[in-house]
Design a protein around this motif. Structure first.
Motif, PDB file in Angstrom:
ATOM      1  N   ALA A  44      -5.922  13.783  -1.216  1.00 15.91           N
ATOM      2  CA  ALA A  44      -5.094  13.201  -0.148  1.00 15.91           C
ATOM      3  C   ALA A  44      -5.846  13.107   1.173  1.00 15.91           C
ATOM      4  O   ALA A  44      -5.680  12.139   1.934  1.00 15.91           O
ATOM      5  CB  ALA A  44      -3.826  14.031   0.024  1.00 15.91           C
ATOM      6  N   TYR A  45      -6.699  14.101   1.451  1.00 15.96           N
ATOM      7  CA  TYR A  45      -7.449  14.103   2.703  1.00 15.96           C
ATOM      8  C   TYR A  45      -8.530  13.019   2.728  1.00 15.96           C
ATOM      9  O   TYR A  45      -9.102  12.742   3.787  1.00 15.96           O
ATOM     10  CB  TYR A  45      -8.101  15.466   2.930  1.00 15.96           C
ATOM     11  CG  TYR A  45      -7.174  16.509   3.536  1.00 15.96           C
ATOM     12  CD1 TYR A  45      -6.202  16.166   4.446  1.00 15.96           C
ATOM     13  CD2 TYR A  45      -7.302  17.851   3.188  1.00 15.96           C
ATOM     14  CE1 TYR A  45      -5.364  17.117   4.996  1.00 15.96           C
ATOM     15  CE2 TYR A  45      -6.471  18.822   3.741  1.00 15.96           C
ATOM     16  CZ  TYR A  45      -5.496  18.437   4.649  1.00 15.96           C
ATOM     17  OH  TYR A  45      -4.670  19.394   5.196  1.00 15.96           O
ATOM     18  N   ALA A  46      -8.810  12.423   1.584  1.00 15.26           N
ATOM     19  CA  ALA A  46      -9.849  11.388   1.523  1.00 15.26           C
ATOM     20  C   ALA A  46      -9.262   9.988   1.363  1.00 15.26           C
ATOM     21  O   ALA A  46     -10.001   9.030   1.176  1.00 15.26           O
ATOM     22  CB  ALA A  46     -10.811  11.674   0.361  1.00 15.26           C
ATOM     23  N   PHE A  47      -7.943   9.860   1.448  1.00 18.96           N
ATOM     24  CA  PHE A  47      -7.333   8.551   1.204  1.00 18.96           C
ATOM     25  C   PHE A  47      -7.788   7.508   2.219  1.00 18.96           C
ATOM     26  O   PHE A  47      -7.783   6.302   1.921  1.00 18.96           O
ATOM     27  CB  PHE A  47      -5.806   8.651   1.225  1.00 18.96           C
ATOM     28  CG  PHE A  47      -5.134   7.382   0.780  1.00 18.96           C
ATOM     29  CD1 PHE A  47      -5.004   7.090  -0.565  1.00 18.96           C
ATOM     30  CD2 PHE A  47      -4.655   6.460   1.704  1.00 18.96           C
ATOM     31  CE1 PHE A  47      -4.407   5.909  -0.992  1.00 18.96           C
ATOM     32  CE2 PHE A  47      -4.065   5.274   1.300  1.00 18.96           C
ATOM     33  CZ  PHE A  47      -3.937   5.001  -0.066  1.00 18.96           C
ATOM     34  N   SER A  48      -8.224   7.950   3.386  1.00 19.46           N
ATOM     35  CA  SER A  48      -8.632   6.996   4.426  1.00 19.46           C
ATOM     36  C   SER A  48      -9.808   6.119   3.987  1.00 19.46           C
ATOM     37  O   SER A  48     -10.025   5.047   4.560  1.00 19.46           O
ATOM     38  CB  SER A  48      -8.995   7.735   5.718  1.00 19.46           C
ATOM     39  OG  SER A  48     -10.067   8.633   5.499  1.00 19.46           O
ATOM     40  N   VAL A  49     -10.584   6.542   2.969  1.00 20.80           N
ATOM     41  CA  VAL A  49     -11.711   5.713   2.519  1.00 20.80           C
ATOM     42  C   VAL A  49     -11.233   4.397   1.906  1.00 20.80           C
ATOM     43  O   VAL A  49     -12.002   3.439   1.800  1.00 20.80           O
ATOM     44  CB  VAL A  49     -12.616   6.456   1.502  1.00 20.80           C
ATOM     45  CG1 VAL A  49     -13.169   7.730   2.096  1.00 20.80           C
ATOM     46  CG2 VAL A  49     -11.870   6.728   0.198  1.00 20.80           C
ATOM     47  N   PHE A  50      -9.952   4.350   1.531  1.00 19.79           N
ATOM     48  CA  PHE A  50      -9.401   3.111   0.963  1.00 19.79           C
ATOM     49  C   PHE A  50      -8.849   2.175   2.023  1.00 19.79           C
ATOM     50  O   PHE A  50      -8.590   0.996   1.727  1.00 19.79           O
ATOM     51  CB  PHE A  50      -8.288   3.441  -0.042  1.00 19.79           C
ATOM     52  CG  PHE A  50      -8.759   4.171  -1.266  1.00 19.79           C
ATOM     53  CD1 PHE A  50      -9.581   3.546  -2.194  1.00 19.79           C
ATOM     54  CD2 PHE A  50      -8.393   5.487  -1.491  1.00 19.79           C
ATOM     55  CE1 PHE A  50     -10.025   4.222  -3.329  1.00 19.79           C
ATOM     56  CE2 PHE A  50      -8.820   6.163  -2.621  1.00 19.79           C
ATOM     57  CZ  PHE A  50      -9.643   5.538  -3.542  1.00 19.79           C
ATOM     58  N   ASN A  51      -8.622   2.676   3.236  1.00 19.71           N
ATOM     59  CA  ASN A  51      -7.952   1.858   4.250  1.00 19.71           C
ATOM     60  C   ASN A  51      -8.719   0.574   4.561  1.00 19.71           C
ATOM     61  O   ASN A  51      -8.146  -0.510   4.598  1.00 19.71           O
ATOM     62  CB  ASN A  51      -7.735   2.669   5.520  1.00 19.71           C
ATOM     63  CG  ASN A  51      -6.616   3.687   5.358  1.00 19.71           C
ATOM     64  OD1 ASN A  51      -5.791   3.576   4.445  1.00 19.71           O
ATOM     65  ND2 ASN A  51      -6.571   4.682   6.227  1.00 19.71           N
ATOM     66  N   GLY A  52     -10.027   0.693   4.809  1.00 20.43           N
ATOM     67  CA  GLY A  52     -10.828  -0.484   5.122  1.00 20.43           C
ATOM     68  C   GLY A  52     -10.825  -1.498   3.994  1.00 20.43           C
ATOM     69  O   GLY A  52     -10.490  -2.677   4.208  1.00 20.43           O
ATOM     70  N   PRO A  53     -11.169  -1.095   2.766  1.00 17.67           N
ATOM     71  CA  PRO A  53     -11.141  -2.051   1.650  1.00 17.67           C
ATOM     72  C   PRO A  53      -9.765  -2.677   1.417  1.00 17.67           C
ATOM     73  O   PRO A  53      -9.670  -3.843   1.040  1.00 17.67           O
ATOM     74  CB  PRO A  53     -11.573  -1.196   0.458  1.00 17.67           C
ATOM     75  CG  PRO A  53     -12.431  -0.123   1.055  1.00 17.67           C
ATOM     76  CD  PRO A  53     -11.786   0.191   2.374  1.00 17.67           C
TER      77      PRO A  53
END
Length: 467
Positions: free
Chosen positions: A47-56
């Motif tokens: 959950a803490y790494a979900f931000s890596v999907f925001n850009g794509p």
């Protein structure tokens, strides 16, 4: 290494996913339980790494750049927010169910929800329906987060009455470290699946959903609970009780809500998390604006990674230390040291002391992580272990509330300061001073925590009925 010395009852004839079937047999080592807990927490820590999907996800249609029909970052931000809200809600409302059915069924349900949430989200990306991402990762996945978070922790507390802090620290450290695995793995998978017609997110969601389901299911199958009245070999409660705050009695989950101790500890967790989570979310921007023309974007990313390491390490170190110095004293350190550091940070920035600035925030983040891992043991000390999973679940509503309050304080106060003409490098001064005040309030709340009144304790007859 301690092992079971009591018979395990009739668990052999019980349904496989029942609570009775998870009772450990003679010879089972309690050190087999932490890996089962980590198999779950390392997954949900994604959950803490979900931000890596925001850009794509802003380029699902445009592929190389955002098009007019692509989703905005504002719309995508609700996915993570929903996941945290449903983490808190599911942990709170499923507490009684967890205690009734046991950790195996709860952890399997968490695996189905968390893994299934990724699959629903993948469909949402394929159909370009953001509602399915809200439903998949936000609601269904969030429920998986909540159930997966509390069930292994309550089991570890029962296996390690002599080292409650260390045991919960091991599992919750996994939640903090899950992003360190998930972030590079997700990026690698998206790069692998990327093509002229796809950004690779849907395919990545499918792979992650299946992988997380398998890992969490293995943890669910491996988990065991100790027989009634089991204790580690050679251990007696009086040998490790570091204060009179550790109770040998038990409080029912509903009765716990009638005690002032529950609400004081709720505030303790809420204030500690609020003071850390907002800064964690803005760490990259904050250090670049505080040291303009000195800290590059790459260096700022390194700062964020460093904070994550200290956040993870603090979960184990502080929780383990609480076994020796006591849970209440541990939180005293969090609030006192944290308030001092927050007060000093603006001065470090103004004088250009980057090393002191970074060190201060690293220490603050150890205490942010330590707050999560120490609170389950704090609750077990106060309310006993019979219903600690459910009580912990209800307390996690403090996390959900802090997840809103912390970022709002940091973002809106900064925006107000900048609008009033304050330089960006100085715009965080008021914010961190407010954080210091919140920690002082937390110190007072922790000070007011006393031993639970005897009238709230369950009788032996009530414990036998589980009522």
């Amino acid at each position: 290494m301690s092992s079971i010395t009591e018979p395990s009852g009739n668990s052999g004839s019980a349904p496989f996913f029942s609570k009775q079937a998870t009772v450990a047999k003679p010879g089972f080592s309690r050190w087999m339980v932490p890996p089962a807990a980590l198999a779950v927490h390392l997954c949900i820590g994604q959950a803490y790494a979900f931000s890596v999907f925001n850009g794509p996800l802003t380029k699902v249609i445009g592929i190389t750049q955002s098009s007019a029909d692509d989703w905005s970052l504002t719309s995508l931000g609700w996915i993570f927010s929903l996941a945290i809200v449903f983490l808190g809600l599911s942990a709170a409302f499923a507490g009684k169910w967890l205690e009734r059915v046991g950790p195996r069924r709860t952890m399997l349900t968490a695996a189905c929800c968390f893994g299934g949430g990724f699959l629903v989200s993948a469909l949402g990306v394929y159909l370009h329906q953001i509602v399915l991402l809200y439903l998949g990762y936000g609601v269904i996945g969030g429920i998986g987060l909540g159930l997966g978070y509390v069930s292994p922790v309550s089991t570890l507390i029962r296996w390690f009455p002599d080292r409650r802090g260390m045991a919960t620290g091991m599992a919750i450290m996994g939640f903090g470290g899950g992003a360190m695995i998930a972030a590079p793995l997700s990026v690698a998978l998206m790069n692998h699946f990327r093509s002229a017609t796809s950004i690779g997110v849907a395919e990545t969601f499918v792979v992650l959903g299946i992988a997380y389901f398998i890992s969490m299911t293995i943890g669910a199958l491996a988990i065991r609970v100790p027989p009634a009245d089991w204790k580690p070999a050679g251990w007696t409660p009086s040998a490790t009780s570091q204060s009179k705050m550790i109770s040998r009695n038990h409080v029912h989950i509903d009765q716990a809500l009638k005690t002032p101790q529950f609400y004081l500890i709720w505030l303790v967790l809420f204030l500690n998390v609020t003071a850390g989570i907002g800064i964690l979310g803005q760490a990259s921007v904050m250090i670049q604006e505080s040291f303009k023309d000195t800290v590059s974007a790459a260096a700022a990313a390194g700062f964020v990674g460093l904070l994550s390491l200290f956040n993870m390490g603090g979960r184990f170190v502080w929780a383990s230390a609480s076994d020796w110095i006591g849970r209440k004293n541990t939180y005293f350190i969090f609030f006192a040291l944290g308030a001092v550091l927050y007060y000093l940070v603006p001065g470090f920035a103004a004088s250009g002391h980057i090393a002191l600035f970074v060190l201060a925030y690293c220490v603050i983040l150890t205490m942010y992580g330590g707050g999560f891992s120490t609170v389950p043991a704090y609750l077990a000390d106060m309310f006993g272990t019979a219903f600690v999973g459910g009580i912990h679940g209800r307390l996690l509503t403090a996390w959900a509330a802090a997840g809103v309050a912390g970022p709002v304080l940091v973002n809106y106060i900064r925006a107000y300061e900048v609008a009033q003409g304050v330089a960006k490098a100085d715009a965080y001064t008021m914010t961190v001073h407010i954080m210091a005040v919140l920690l002082v309030v937390g110190f007072v709340c922790n000070l007011l925590v006393k031993r639970v009144d005897d009238k709230h304790h369950m009788t032996d007859a009530q414990l036998a009925k589980g009522a």
